[in-house]
Design an enzyme around this catalytic site. Structure first.
Site, mmCIF file in Angstrom:
data_model
loop_
_atom_site.group_PDB
_atom_site.id
_atom_site.type_symbol
_atom_site.label_atom_id
_atom_site.label_comp_id
_atom_site.label_asym_id
_atom_site.label_seq_id
_atom_site.Cartn_x
_atom_site.Cartn_y
_atom_site.Cartn_z
ATOM 1 N N PHE A 61 4.769 -13.685 -1.834
ATOM 2 C CA PHE A 61 4.761 -12.522 -0.960
ATOM 3 C C PHE A 61 5.886 -12.660 0.050
ATOM 4 C CE2 PHE A 61 3.451 -9.577 2.307
ATOM 5 C CZ PHE A 61 3.081 -8.490 1.529
ATOM 6 N N GLU A 112 13.938 1.638 -3.910
ATOM 7 C CA GLU A 112 12.686 0.939 -3.583
ATOM 8 C C GLU A 112 13.014 -0.441 -3.017
ATOM 9 O OE1 GLU A 112 9.880 0.863 -2.551
ATOM 10 O OE2 GLU A 112 8.408 1.184 -4.134
ATOM 11 N N ASP A 113 12.081 -0.977 -2.248
ATOM 12 C CA ASP A 113 12.298 -2.319 -1.684
ATOM 13 C C ASP A 113 12.048 -3.404 -2.718
ATOM 14 O OD1 ASP A 113 9.578 -1.711 -1.761
ATOM 15 O OD2 ASP A 113 9.140 -2.414 0.259
ATOM 16 N N ARG A 128 9.146 -6.026 9.350
ATOM 17 C CA ARG A 128 10.119 -5.176 8.639
ATOM 18 C C ARG A 128 11.515 -5.302 9.240
ATOM 19 N NH1 ARG A 128 7.210 -1.615 5.306
ATOM 20 N NH2 ARG A 128 5.185 -0.958 6.082
ATOM 21 N N ASP A 170 6.940 -4.807 -8.265
ATOM 22 C CA ASP A 170 5.970 -5.866 -8.501
ATOM 23 C C ASP A 170 5.345 -5.595 -9.876
ATOM 24 O OD1 ASP A 170 4.491 -8.084 -7.492
ATOM 25 O OD2 ASP A 170 2.866 -6.768 -6.888
#
Ligand code: XMP
Ligand code: MG
Length: 180
Positions: free
Chosen positions: A153, A99-100, A166, A103
């Site tokens: 963010f 996963e990136d 991206r 959160d």
């Protein structure tokens, strides 16, 4: 060109590379001799996925899953909709989810439970970034973490704002005027 929208760089390309090399070495050691399926979560993890698997010197399968989380724009609800499922059977196989960023932990918590239900031999989580401050699912503890980031963010290296940024080679914070 894209640089002009970035307020500051949080993680440089060199720091990302160092984290990927470190994780890859650890994963190579931990998964040697095991039947592993590496599952990348689209689209954010695509860039990290491409780099991390090339640091893993073992036999492995690659698959991708695309999910979207219902909820507000800024926070996932935990109700996950599968946009594209895996093509690989997981029964009896070791699953490594890539996963990136984690959160609240809701998206991954759903996926880990789903893969266990599909009778994977084991399910582990490798995330490039972790935002531990924001965690709601407290028992979602990633097994492999590249870097911890503060509660801001972030974009770049796979992570987007409205599908853009991206392709930045680093991870950064956008200037407020870009998202306001
Ligand atoms: P949960 O809350 O389920 O959500 O752990 C994880 C997903 O939320 C997205 N996310 C971000 N995307 N910059 C992004 O581009 C961020 O700072 C960020 N924080 C969370 C991301 O898609 C991840 O898969
Ligand atoms: Mg994502």
């Amino acid at each position: 060109m894209l640089d002009k929208d970035i307020e500051r760089v949080l993680v440089s390309p060199e720091e990302i590379h160092a984290a990927v090399v470190r994780l890859g070495a650890q994963l190579t050691q931990d998964y040697r001799g095991k039947e592993v399926v590496v599952v990348g979560i689209l689209r954010g993890a695509a860039v990290f996925m491409a780099d991390i698997v090339r640091e893993m010197d073992i036999y492995l399968d690659i698959d991708f899953m695309d999910v979207s989380s219902y909820g507000e724009e800024t926070e996932s609800s935990g109700e996950v909709k599968i946009i594209k499922d895996l093509d690989t059977r997981l029964e009896g196989r070791h699953v490594l989810v890539v996963e990136d960023i984690i959160d609240t932990g809701r998206t991954l918590n759903y996926l880990v439970e789903l893969f266990k239900y599909r009778k994977a031999a084991s399910v582990k989580v490798c995330t490039l970034l972790d935002k531990p401050e924001r965690r709601i699912v407290k028992n979602l503890i990633p097994d492999y973490v590249g870097l911890e980031v503060p509660n801001e963010f972030v974009v770049g290296y796979g992570l987007d704002f409205k599908q853009k940024y991206r392709n930045l080679p680093y991870i950064g914070v956008l200037k407020p005027e870009v998202y306001q």
